[in-house]
Design a protein around this motif. Structure first.
Motif, PDB file in Angstrom:
ATOM      1  N   THR A  44      20.137 -16.869  10.286  1.00  0.00           N
ATOM      2  CA  THR A  44      21.564 -16.942   9.966  1.00  0.00           C
ATOM      3  C   THR A  44      22.268 -15.629  10.273  1.00  0.00           C
ATOM      4  OG1 THR A  44      21.078 -18.529   8.201  1.00  0.00           O
ATOM      5  CG2 THR A  44      23.216 -17.452   8.145  1.00  0.00           C
ATOM      6  N   ILE A  45      21.658 -14.530   9.872  1.00  0.00           N
ATOM      7  CA  ILE A  45      22.270 -13.224  10.113  1.00  0.00           C
ATOM      8  C   ILE A  45      22.272 -12.895  11.600  1.00  0.00           C
ATOM      9  CG2 ILE A  45      21.958 -10.745   9.723  1.00  0.00           C
ATOM     10  CD1 ILE A  45      21.166 -11.337   6.904  1.00  0.00           C
ATOM     11  N   GLN A  46      21.199 -13.242  12.292  1.00  0.00           N
ATOM     12  CA  GLN A  46      21.146 -12.983  13.735  1.00  0.00           C
ATOM     13  C   GLN A  46      22.206 -13.796  14.470  1.00  0.00           C
ATOM     14  OE1 GLN A  46      19.549 -10.666  15.207  1.00  0.00           O
ATOM     15  NE2 GLN A  46      18.150 -10.019  13.589  1.00  0.00           N
ATOM     16  N   ALA A  47      22.458 -15.011  14.027  1.00  0.00           N
ATOM     17  CA  ALA A  47      23.495 -15.834  14.660  1.00  0.00           C
ATOM     18  C   ALA A  47      24.873 -15.209  14.464  1.00  0.00           C
ATOM     19  CB  ALA A  47      23.460 -17.248  14.081  1.00  0.00           C
ATOM     20  N   GLN A  48      25.144 -14.701  13.259  1.00  0.00           N
ATOM     21  CA  GLN A  48      26.422 -14.024  13.007  1.00  0.00           C
ATOM     22  C   GLN A  48      26.539 -12.761  13.859  1.00  0.00           C
ATOM     23  OE1 GLN A  48      28.923 -14.989  11.076  1.00  0.00           O
ATOM     24  NE2 GLN A  48      30.171 -13.144  10.896  1.00  0.00           N
ATOM     25  N   ASN A  49      25.460 -12.025  13.968  1.00  0.00           N
ATOM     26  CA  ASN A  49      25.472 -10.793  14.756  1.00  0.00           C
ATOM     27  C   ASN A  49      25.652 -11.081  16.240  1.00  0.00           C
ATOM     28  OD1 ASN A  49      24.995  -7.874  15.212  1.00  0.00           O
ATOM     29  ND2 ASN A  49      23.082  -8.579  16.117  1.00  0.00           N
ATOM     30  N   LYS A  50      25.032 -12.127  16.731  1.00  0.00           N
ATOM     31  CA  LYS A  50      25.149 -12.464  18.147  1.00  0.00           C
ATOM     32  C   LYS A  50      26.554 -12.891  18.520  1.00  0.00           C
ATOM     33  CE  LYS A  50      23.138 -15.491  21.696  1.00  0.00           C
ATOM     34  NZ  LYS A  50      22.142 -16.556  21.964  1.00  0.00           N
ATOM     35  N   GLU A  51      27.246 -13.580  17.614  1.00  0.00           N
ATOM     36  CA  GLU A  51      28.569 -14.107  17.932  1.00  0.00           C
ATOM     37  C   GLU A  51      29.682 -13.111  17.654  1.00  0.00           C
ATOM     38  OE1 GLU A  51      31.336 -18.050  16.945  1.00  0.00           O
ATOM     39  OE2 GLU A  51      29.360 -17.792  16.012  1.00  0.00           O
TER      40      GLU A  51
END
Length: 716
Positions: free
Chosen positions: A73-80
């Motif tokens: 979840t955090i990686q998805a937020q960071n990627k976007e």
């Protein structure tokens, strides 16, 4: 298949407890004033300093299924978005605790899921009224600055006599009468203050210099020098360090802050950027107290306008910005330079003197520069085992023929510089160095694209594809020099600068003397860059400083109170059995909405405590309750919050603890990144809530069988 499973009981949900424990580690990372954490690598005993939720999560043990979901979840937020991860992590923990409280009160899971989802959707719709156009924000900030600039400049000029004596510094460059005339011109026409730099002979971006605005005096005896502490000073000015020499910043003392404003005033970049610098005030409002990154980004915007490369567009192209982290120089050496700056080995730097005097032929490799590299999609023949792709009956290793062939191709096409996307064969690099060919590996794709457009080169995947039309021309390379003109050799790496006429790349050189801070400084810079990028891309921003979260809290409380009203009327009109069921459901709905609001309370109180606006959690909650009562008495919570925001009465002044709130700095946040962080946090909590069992297979099952928690599992 041997496996074990653990049932998620209604009153003790292990997954939610794990989420709460993970989020607790990042509690101090919330808000603009973060308490950094040291992350120690047990294998190397090396440590890094971080205030990023992404770096923190990467260093935690996330072997459990819940930990993996949190990491994704955090990686998805960071990627976007590259921002909002700390808020996401905190709200995951806050809402996990809120859901656990609901479970303790026997609220059905289905009610928790539906009411919380509806409540958050309602909050997202409610806070739309707190959005503002970036053009309106920048215009308002510029107008506010124009109204106060005359008074501030006059008062600052009086105060500056004890800090920086302009008569001493400029007595040989500008006469007293000329200085007074310029000062009067600036005070009478604040909007033309940028023209003041022409009388002070300020150097900017000349001869591959940095964008950092350094005052270039006209007498050799008055030139800027480097003091023993590494701070750039002049003969008439000494900067004072506050606190640790490693962790001090210009914003940590009034004297250094005033000196920074004075230098910016002389160089045409005032403490309050005007409209000629683009979205300078918007950048300041989005910096959240990050003064170093703010200065660098303002220099990037100023250079773009100077080169007329923005073409009237308000977008910030992050693909045209790269970073280079240098260890061993003070943070005051951080600057922005045109072109591509990277670190090479001393052996590679030894051929720079031979190459720097002439234009170079440049080759771009879209892959690895190795003999074994095959492009994506390459399929080897089936049922064939390759022993050697290029057998050699001559003496020497099997790869010698490929090395000789590769070097022959490079020399035949007169290639002097090679930028490789992936890895480089070490033996080929050694032979290239012997033939004065500079090879740089691990170059990012957008950097290759920039060199393609500027030099006319075309990237290839194999040397066998090379043709004369694929070679670019006009590249120049030289050793990067610090702002005092010295070529730097930093331990085992040397910074070099590669440039082509017309290339849009700008490199932010980030310097520090503390190895553990390198990653921290780079993360902060990119967070700020993407925050401004998203604001310009969306064209709108949220009111910051806790305004949006306070309105969400007020709205959820209103929804909770409204949900109880039908229950009271039904109990008076309906039969006892039906009314009791309706009342219980509405009371459950009120409990869930109050639990949702408790997440906002924890968020606001933590920010207040982290920014020293409240001495304790109790004091922070009392302050929040006071605002909620005033908003309710006002009749329109959004109008009250907007009024308090303009007065700086919320968590507003927390953007920079060293800034006087009376100076009127406003704080703003991204819209999409903030809302998406809320949704991702609640979606994760509700996903974990609805899992009824945890199934574990493989070696982990055998370890649990012999552990102290084996009683919690059923082994099959």
């Amino acid at each position: 298949l041997a496996m074990a499973f653990r049932e998620m009981t209604a009153r003790r949900h292990v997954g939610l407890e794990q989420l709460s424990a993970f989020a607790l580690a990042g509690r101090t990372l919330l808000g603009p004033v973060k308490s950094c954490k040291f992350v120690v690598d047990e294998s190397t005993n090396q440590s890094i300093l971080t205030c990023s939720a992404v770096r923190l999560i990467e260093s935690l043990d996330l072997s459990s299924a819940t930990g993996q979901l949190l990491n994704e979840t955090i990686q998805a937020q960071n990627k976007e978005f590259k921002t909002g991860m700390s808020s996401l992590l905190f709200l995951v923990g806050a809402w996990s605790n809120a859901v656990l409280e609901c479970l303790e009160q026997n609220v059905p899971v289905s009610v928790i899921v539906s009411v919380m989802a509806e409540g958050l959707n309602s909050c997202c719709e409610k806070v739309q009224c707190l959005q503002r156009s970036i053009h309106d924000v920048n215009k308002e900030l510029c107008s506010n600055s124009a109204r106060t600039s005359d008074f501030e400049k006059k008062t600052f000029r009086i105060r500056s006599n004890s800090l920086l004596n302009p008569q001493v510094c400029f007595q040989k460059g500008i006469s007293a009468s000329e200085e007074l005339a310029v000062a009067r011109s600036v005070h009478s026409h604040p909007e033309d203050s940028c023209n003041f730099s022409t009388s002070c002979s300020v150097s900017t971006l000349s001869n591959f210099g940095s964008v950092a605005s350094l005052i270039k005096l006209r007498d050799d005896e008055s030139k800027s020098v480097v003091s023993g502490s590494g701070i750039i000073t002049s003969n008439c000015n000494k900067k004072k360090l506050s606190h640790s020499r490693y962790f001090s910043t210009l914003a940590k003392s009034n004297s250094s802050s005033q000196l920074s404003n004075w230098e910016g005033y002389l160089s045409g970049q005032s403490a309050y950027p005007c409209e000629c610098n683009g979205f300078g005030h918007l950048a300041m409002a989005l910096s959240h107290g990050n003064a170093t990154s703010l200065k660098l980004l303002q220099n990037i915007v100023a250079y773009r306008k100077q080169q007329a490369e923005c073409k009237g567009s308000s977008q910030l192209d992050v693909t045209e910005i790269v970073t280079c982290c240098l260890l061993g120089l003070p943070e005051s050496y951080s600057c922005v330079c045109p072109g591509f700056i990277t670190l090479v080995s001393p052996e590679q730097a030894s051929i720079i003197k031979y190459l720097q005097e002439k234009p170079l032929g440049i080759l771009l490799m879209d892959g690895d520069l190795t003999e074994q590299y095959r492009h994506l999609g390459f399929n080897r023949p089936r049922n064939v085992r390759t022993i050697s792709e290029q057998p050699s009956l001559q003496e020497g290793s099997p790869g010698d023929a490929w090395l000789c062939s590769a070097l022959d191709i490079l020399t035949r096409f007169e290639v002097n510089l090679i930028l490789v996307k992936g890895n480089v064969c070490e033996k080929l690099m050694e032979r290239c160095l012997a033939n004065n060919i500079l090879v740089i590996g691990s170059v990012k794709p957008h950097v290759l694209h920039a060199f393609e457009d500027a030099s006319g080169a075309q990237a290839v995947q194999y040397l066998a594809q090379l043709h004369a039309r694929y070679i670019g021309h006009g590249a120049h390379v030289q050793l990067w020099r610090a702002c005092d003109g010295r070529a730097m050799e930093l331990r085992e790496l040397v910074p070099v600068r590669i440039d082509v006429q017309g290339i849009p790349l700008l490199t932010a050189v980030l310097t520090t003397t503390v190895a553990a801070k390198l990653q921290l400084i780079e993360d902060r810079f990119w967070t700020f860059v993407y925050r401004l990028h998203h604001a310009l891309d969306e064209g709108r921003v949220f009111l910051g400083g806790g305004a949006v979260e306070l309105l969400c809290l007020s709205h959820t409380r209103m929804l909770a109170e409204e949900s109880l009203t039908p229950a009271r009327t039904d109990t008076e009109k309906e039969f006892h059995n039906a009314s009791w069921l309706a009342a219980s459901l509405t009371e459950c709905k009120s409990v869930v909405l109050q639990a949702l609001g408790s997440g906002w309370i924890q968020y606001l109180s933590t920010v207040l405590c982290n920014t020293a606006k409240a001495a304790s959690g109790f004091e922070a909650r009392a302050l929040i309750e006071c605002h909620l009562k005033r908003a309710a008495d006002c009749g329109s919570p959004s109008a009250y919050i907007l009024k308090e925001f303009r007065r700086g009465g919320l968590v507003q002044g927390a953007s920079d603890p060293f800034t006087d709130p009376a100076e009127g700095f406003s704080v703003y946040d991204n819209v999409a990144a903030k809302v998406e962080a809320w949704r991702r946090a609640l979606d994760l909590v509700l996903l974990v809530l609805q899992t009824d069992a945890e199934i574990i297979m493989g070696p982990e099952r055998n370890r649990l069988l012999n552990s102290d928690v084996s009683s919690e599992f059923v082994f099959l």
